[in-house]
Design a protein around this motif. Structure first.
Motif, PDB file in Angstrom:
ATOM      1  N   MET A 249     -41.674  -4.476  60.023  1.00  0.00           N
ATOM      2  CA  MET A 249     -43.341  -4.306  61.252  1.00  0.00           C
ATOM      3  C   MET A 249     -43.723  -2.650  59.925  1.00  0.00           C
ATOM      4  N   ASP A 250     -44.892  -3.280  59.162  1.00  0.00           N
ATOM      5  CA  ASP A 250     -45.272  -2.007  58.331  1.00  0.00           C
ATOM      6  C   ASP A 250     -45.903  -1.077  58.694  1.00  0.00           C
TER       7      ASP A 250
ATOM      8  N   MET B 118     -47.925   1.682  60.766  1.00  0.00           N
ATOM      9  CA  MET B 118     -49.566   1.535  61.375  1.00  0.00           C
ATOM     10  C   MET B 118     -49.577   2.428  61.886  1.00  0.00           C
TER      11      MET B 118
ATOM     12  N   MET C 258     -47.550   5.131  63.245  1.00  0.00           N
ATOM     13  CA  MET C 258     -46.122   4.466  63.603  1.00  0.00           C
ATOM     14  C   MET C 258     -45.382   4.442  62.370  1.00  0.00           C
TER      15      MET C 258
ATOM     16  N   MET D  88     -41.176   0.290  60.103  1.00  0.00           N
ATOM     17  CA  MET D  88     -39.880  -0.641  60.842  1.00  0.00           C
ATOM     18  C   MET D  88     -39.476  -1.855  60.287  1.00  0.00           C
TER      19      MET D  88
HETATM   20 CU   LIG Z   1     -46.087  -1.357  64.218  1.00  0.00          CU
END
Ligand SMILES: [Cu+2]
Length: 145
Positions: free
Chosen positions: A87-88, A90, A93, A96
């Motif tokens: 997951m890029d 964001m 965040m 991941m």
């Molecule tokens: Cu995310």
């Protein structure tokens, strides 16, 4: 029967970790294991099907099954497999990457995986294989909820 670990680690490093997968193979034309399809994707000249008992990925620790088949539906031994859930970054965040760890099974072309997916949301599956069937690589989107 001794199972050999065929995949692991992050795919951020594009290089595949090659681990010998020399366990005995039945070579039989077995059907894909029972379970529900989470996602089926074309990778190289094969089809890879990710499945589990519910057909849905969830946050946290879980088991999945990854099956490789050729155009006729015959299971194919692909050697080393890697699957990373990405997951890029964001907002605040961080990026991941949650990699699945696979072992071979007594069924040709069927790999059992464990993965700990940190959060729900839309993830990118980064899938690759390399071995007796050549190599292939693809990415696909998959929801986790
Ligand atoms: Cu995310």
């Amino acid at each position: 029967m001794k199972k050999s670990v065929v995949a692991i680690t992050s795919v951020i490093v594009v290089a595949l970790v090659m681990v010998a997968a020399c366990g005995p193979k039945t070579g039989s034309n077995v059907a894909a294991p029972s379970g529900k399809t989470i996602k089926s994707v074309t990778v190289g000249n094969l089809t890879a099907t990710l499945s589990n008992s519910t057909g849905q990925l969830k946050p946290g620790n879980q088991e999945v099954v990854l099956t490789f088949t050729d155009s006729s539906g015959k299971p194919v031994d692909v050697g080393a497999v890697s699957l990373n859930f990405h997951m890029d970054q964001m907002g605040t965040m961080a990026v991941m990457n949650d990699s699945a760890t696979f072992t071979t099974t007594d069924k040709t072309g069927v790999y059992r995986g464990k993965v700990d997916i940190e959060v729900g949301g839309e993830w990118q599956g980064q899938l690759a294989y390399e071995g007796p069937a050549g190599k292939g690589k693809t990415t696909f989107s998959v929801p986790v909820q």
